[in-house]
Design a protein around this motif. Structure first.
Motif, PDB file in Angstrom:
ATOM      1  N   ILE A 392       0.834  -1.208   0.000  1.00 54.84           N
ATOM      2  CA  ILE A 392       0.000   0.000   0.000  1.00 54.84           C
ATOM      3  C   ILE A 392       0.868   1.257   0.000  1.00 54.84           C
ATOM      4  N   ILE A 400      -6.539   5.663  -0.400  1.00 59.38           N
ATOM      5  CA  ILE A 400      -6.445   4.249  -0.067  1.00 59.38           C
ATOM      6  C   ILE A 400      -7.853   3.706  -0.183  1.00 59.38           C
ATOM      7  N   ASN A 404      -8.806  -1.644   1.594  1.00 58.68           N
ATOM      8  CA  ASN A 404      -7.519  -1.724   2.274  1.00 58.68           C
ATOM      9  C   ASN A 404      -7.582  -1.158   3.686  1.00 58.68           C
ATOM     10  N   TRP A 405      -8.556  -0.320   3.965  1.00 62.77           N
ATOM     11  CA  TRP A 405      -8.766   0.105   5.359  1.00 62.77           C
ATOM     12  C   TRP A 405      -9.143  -1.116   6.178  1.00 62.77           C
ATOM     13  N   VAL A 408      -6.308  -4.126   6.263  1.00 58.93           N
ATOM     14  CA  VAL A 408      -5.126  -3.869   7.097  1.00 58.93           C
ATOM     15  C   VAL A 408      -5.529  -3.727   8.561  1.00 58.93           C
ATOM     16  N   ALA A 409      -6.670  -3.046   8.810  1.00 58.25           N
ATOM     17  CA  ALA A 409      -7.129  -2.903  10.193  1.00 58.25           C
ATOM     18  C   ALA A 409      -7.384  -4.277  10.801  1.00 58.25           C
ATOM     19  N   ILE A 475     -16.993   4.348   5.367  1.00 57.00           N
ATOM     20  CA  ILE A 475     -16.106   4.929   6.375  1.00 57.00           C
ATOM     21  C   ILE A 475     -16.814   4.991   7.729  1.00 57.00           C
ATOM     22  N   PHE A 478     -16.862   1.682   9.244  1.00 52.91           N
ATOM     23  CA  PHE A 478     -15.518   1.306   9.702  1.00 52.91           C
ATOM     24  C   PHE A 478     -15.263   1.798  11.125  1.00 52.91           C
TER      25      PHE A 478
ATOM     26  N   PHE B   4      -6.976  10.418   5.532  1.00 50.88           N
ATOM     27  CA  PHE B   4      -7.415   9.222   4.836  1.00 50.88           C
ATOM     28  C   PHE B   4      -6.539   8.885   3.632  1.00 50.88           C
ATOM     29  N   TYR B  11      -3.704   4.253   9.418  1.00 55.70           N
ATOM     30  CA  TYR B  11      -3.592   3.002  10.160  1.00 55.70           C
ATOM     31  C   TYR B  11      -3.192   3.258  11.608  1.00 55.70           C
TER      32      TYR B  11
END
Lengths: 711, 246
Positions: A392, A400, A404-405, A408-409, A475, A478, B4, B11
């Motif tokens: 990434i 992003i 991928n949020w 990866v989270a 979002i 999330f 973002f 992250y």
């Protein structure tokens, strides 16, 4: 259209009044919820009756003898008719037919109305016994959630059946027409024959449809025509769209992804074989007396194998495809991907063997593997996380992508919970239980759910060929998921000795989960907007749809279960087992299958036979419903028996038929996995004998390069 | 938005949010709970045999079906004389280098709760026969049989513990002898007893009200779910019992 008024009159009017002065549609208002429940049941009943009537009609039509024409009488008629009269006669006959249809429709309506009117009596009968239960908001919510997919399914079926009937009717009409035409062409009277001949010629005159196109075969220079079905007639299964050819994926990456998915499928087969066997043990506890196969040891083997083997590897396999794709760069390291695969497989192998040998971590669910084993899994995740972040980091897109949020989270959070749960320097006494509640639920919500959502955010829009409905909702879901899900772990220990406030926080968090679930479901459903017709011609979208439905109903069932009042009935019963299957199977597994059927044909260029994909889908879905619904019903009865302080063994005896149903449903699910494994085999290895074109091109390339090298 | 579009900050933010929440809902409560608890003064430590028995209980996955917690709800009354409290579990420590603490509270009651099984079933004979095959003593039971904890012999030696087994469950002319493991497991089960609270301590009540009876419902007099007042009462009483314990 005419059903609606019938429905409305059937509902007892007092329901609309709110005597207690509360809002009609609040979760507080039992009446409101009961009304929804009643309406759903009514719809179900109406559709079921309609379906029955229509099926009867179809059967009657199919079994009816071919129409026999009285030749002499017919000739008499014909000789008395002019060509104008033929028309009149034809229209008259047509009208008559319509009239018959109308009478049937009327009967149908009467039948439906009768069914609806008889409903209140039936409902009261059911009401009499567990009416205390129907006062429980949580139970009513669960019933409603349960009914939603069933109603949807029945309606879908009704639509399909009426479509079938319409087609059948059309065919019959055609047949009759042919017979009639035969008679018209062979009358005895020459005059009429001539007249009819003329008439026939006039009627028979039509363009031969080739005036514009000519006689030559069509040339499709722009590749607009595809998916042509050359086999006409009643096919066994509907022909679905074939996977589209896409730009080639790096063969090495393809291979890696397919290895992940192949291993996942192996663990699915292994894990569910064990699960099936464990389910059988409820019905027949003396089926074997081997220590390695005893219930207490096999149960965690089943749960861990499907968790860490099937679902985790399946997710990671799809993740290895999605992460580089949405970053628009190649994967940072294929080698690391392979290491991760090896480590995770090793963890599940060692873990399963050690559990069967009686070595486990102390009994916390999904924490049964001892730490050296789970460490291998953890290292596998660290490697993957590192790999993904490196991928990434060099992405060529500015933003992003939301997948991928989530992905990866999920990896980060899975590592956090593993560290919290496995670090050895603490967790005396109830500390263990609090951490267990946290670990087990975060494992489900932060690892499986988050990762899978990330996969869906990529594959669903891709399969529908349109962008996701709302990025913002994704979002919102999330952050809301992180905020609320983290809190809910201890709702597995309501009324226990752990702090009361912590239990309350967990319950509040469970209710808060409505936000991410509603946001996610809305987002997915709205992505389907204007694309619903694609479901019929796709074999991946049905998997997505089932996943979405269970995402909504299964997740909210979790909320309904968390209330103290519902916990009282359902906690410690098999209800939890049913719930975890609705979610881990209904949501996670269906989404994974959807993704797998979408991506593997693209990687390998081979497709599975559509009939076995269909068999997989339906067996899995029906099996899941057979598994969960009886189990939920039986465990509710069990909870009531406990509350009535009946002897414990009575509740065990009472459960026997429901456990049998569970075993039957489990068998269907297991069977569906055999089909899945076969499909995956076909997609990955398959037999390439049919692919003459590809082989020919390859040969040409070869000979060309040979010529080049000799020059 | 900058946050973002930058993978590092995105992250990091998500990671921090999760870790902070974790600290507050898992780590601090767990730490607190294990620091502020000691075993009850009258609580005996498990005997060495029972410790080994507990290990067997763990390794055979008995916790899959048997809970060890009496909740403070009415229907749990039959599993103990009082609700379980945090102090009841305080003496559980990490098993060994390889294995975690096992409080064995459980999440499913396919079989009965075992918090007080030592009081309910004090007899060793019953336990041994039951373990050899539960259907001998409880025909409807679905519990697994554990024959590998026993040996079949032609004749019992002097110190052997012979288990009473009906003929249809064994070969004719043999006797069933309990192994050391079976005896250890039974020792553990027999030591599972609720400890009396110290004199003068108020026993926490079973808090949750019974569901309304069928008769009341038929008369239309019963309120279905517990009303707000009852909830308040439950919470107040829970808080009181907690503060007294601390």
């Amino acid at each position: 259209m005419r059903v609606l008024p019938v429905l409305l009159t059937a509902v007892p009017l007092p329901l609309f009044a709110t005597p207690r002065g509360r809002a009609f549609f609040s979760t507080d208002s039992i009446d409101g919820l009961l009304f929804i429940l009643l309406s759903l049941v009514t719809i179900l009943l109406v559709v079921a009756i309609a379906l029955k009537v229509r099926t009867e009609m179809m059967r009657a039509k199919n079994t009816a003898r071919r129409p026999v024409f009285d030749t002499t009488k017919f000739n008499e008629y014909i000789s008395a008719l002019s060509s104008k009269s033929i028309d009149a006669y034809l229209t008259l006959k047509k009208r008559k037919q319509q009239k018959n249809n109308g009478a049937l429709k009327g009967m149908l309506l009467i039948l439906m109305a009768g069914g609806v009117y008889s409903l209140p009596a039936g409902a009261q009968q059911i009401d009499a016994k567990p009416s205390a239960l129907l006062q429980e908001t949580g139970i009513i919510i669960t019933l409603i959630l349960l009914l939603i997919p069933i109603v949807a399914g029945v309606i879908l079926m009704a639509v399909k059946v009426s479509g079938l009937i319409r087609r059948r009717t059309r065919e019959r009409n055609l047949e009759e027409a042919t017979v009639f035409a035969d008679y018209l062409t062979n009358p005895d009277d020459p005059v009429i024959e001539q007249a009819l001949e003329q008439r026939k010629q006039a009627l028979a005159y039509h363009l031969h449809n080739k005036e514009l196109a000519g006689e030559a075969a069509a040339e499709d220079a722009r590749g607009l025509v595809g998916n042509i079905n050359l086999h006409t007639g009643l096919s066994v299964v509907a022909q679905k769209q074939r996977a589209r050819q896409r730009p080639a994926v790096d063969p090495a990456l393809s291979k890696l992804v397919m290895w992940y998915l192949g291993c996942a499928a192996f663990w699915l087969l292994f894990g569910t074989t064990v699960g099936e066997y464990v389910g059988i043990k409820f019905v027949s506890p003396d089926v074997d007396h081997l220590s390695w196969l005893s219930f207490g040891r096999l149960r965690p083997v089943h749960t861990n194998a499907v968790f860490w083997g099937w679902a985790s590897l399946g997710m990671l396999g799809l993740g290895y495809y999605v992460v580089p794709r949405v970053s628009n760069v190649p994967l940072a390291s294929l080698k690391q991907g392979r290491w991760s695969l090896i480590l995770i497989n090793a963890a599940v192998i060692l873990g399963s063997v050690s559990l069967m040998a009686g070595i486990n971590n102390g009994g916390g669910e999904y924490r049964e593997y001892i730490w050296p084993v789970q460490l291998l899994f953890g290292i596998g995740l660290v490697i993957t996380l590192y790999n993904f972040i490196n991928t990434i980091a060099v992405r060529t897109t500015k933003e992003i992508y939301i997948s991928n949020w989530y992905i990866v989270a999920a990896l980060m959070f899975a590592l956090v919970i593993s560290v919290v749960a496995y670090v050895p320097w603490w967790q005396d006494g109830l500390g263990e239980t609090i951490v267990q509640g946290y670990y087990m639920h975060q494992g489900v919500g932060m690892w499986f759910m988050l990762f899978t959502l990330g996969i869906v955010y990529y594959f669903l829009p891709q399969q529908l060929n349109k962008p996701i409905y709302s990025y913002s909702l994704g979002i919102l879901a999330f952050w809301a998921q992180i905020l609320f899900y983290t809190l809910i772990g201890t709702h597995h220990f309501v009324f226990s000795a752990i702090p009361w406030w912590l239990q309350t926080v967990a319950i509040v968090g469970s209710v808060g989960m409505v936000i991410p679930v509603a946001a996610g479901t809305t987002n997915f459903i709205m992505t389907f907007r204007n694309g619903w017709y694609k479901i019929a011609s796709s074999y991946t979208l049905p998997f997505f749809l089932v996943g979405i439905i269970f995402y909504f109903t299964g997740s909210l069932q979790g909320t309904a279960e968390a209330f103290r009042s519902t916990n009282l009935i359902w906690h410690f019963t098999d209800f939890t087992v049913a719930h975890s299957h609705l979610t881990m199977y209904g949501i996670i597994s269906f989404f994974l299958w959807a993704g797998i059927y979408a991506v593997v044909p693209r990687l390998s260029g081979k497709e599975a036979p559509q009939i076995t994909v269909g068999a997989h889908f339906w067996l899995a879905l029906i099996g899941l419903l057979f598994y969960t619904i009886p189990l939920m019903y039986g465990s509710t009865l069990k909870g009531i028996m406990w509350m009535q302080e009946k002897p414990f063994i009575d509740s065990v005896i009472m459960m026997a038929p429901y456990w049998l149903w569970r075993a039957i449903g489990g068998s269907l699910m297991w069977l569906s996995h055999l089909f899945f494994a076969y499909n995956l085999y076909k997609m990955i290895l398959g037999d390439d004998t049919t692919d003459v074109k590809g082989a020919a091109i390859e040969r040409l390339n070869q000979s060309y390069s040979e010529i080049e090298s000799t020059l | 938005m900058e946050l973002f579009d930058n993978h590092k900050s995105l992250y990091r933010t998500a990671f921090l949010l999760f870790v902070i929440l974790t600290v507050f809902v898992a780590i601090i409560p767990a730490m607190n709970n294990q620091r502020n608890n000691t075993p009850l003064p009258d609580a005996p430590a498990l005997s060495p045999a029972a410790v080994k028995g507990k290990a067997l209980f763990v390794s055979n996955g008995c916790v899959a079906c048997h809970t060890q917690q009496v909740r403070n709800v009415d229907m749990d009354k039959k599993w103990g004389s009082r609700p379980s409290i945090a102090a009841d579990y305080a003496d559980n420590h990490r098993t060994d280098f390889w294995r975690n603490t096992a409080t064995l509270m459980g999440t499913e009651r396919t079989g009965p709760d075992l918090t007080d099984i030592g009081t309910r079933q004090p007899g060793e004979d019953w336990h041994l026969t039951h373990l050899f095959n539960p259907r001998i003593v409880a025909p409807a039971s679905v519990m697994p049989a554990y024959p590998w904890l026993f040996t079949e012999k032609k004749e019992a030696a002097k110190n052997d513990v012979v288990v009473k087994i009906p003929d249809e469950y064994k070969e004719e002319g043999t006797v069933i002898v309990a192994t050391l493991q079976a005896l250890q497991l039974v020792a553990y089960l027999k030591e599972l007893k609720q400890v009396k609270l110290p004199d003068g301590t108020e026993i926490p009540a079973f808090l949750y009200a019974k569901q309304p009876s069928a008769a009341n419902v038929a008369n239309g007099t019963a309120a279905g779910a517990p009303d707000g007042r009852l909830y308040t009462l439950i919470i107040v009483r829970a808080v009181i019992s907690r503060t007294e314990k601390d």
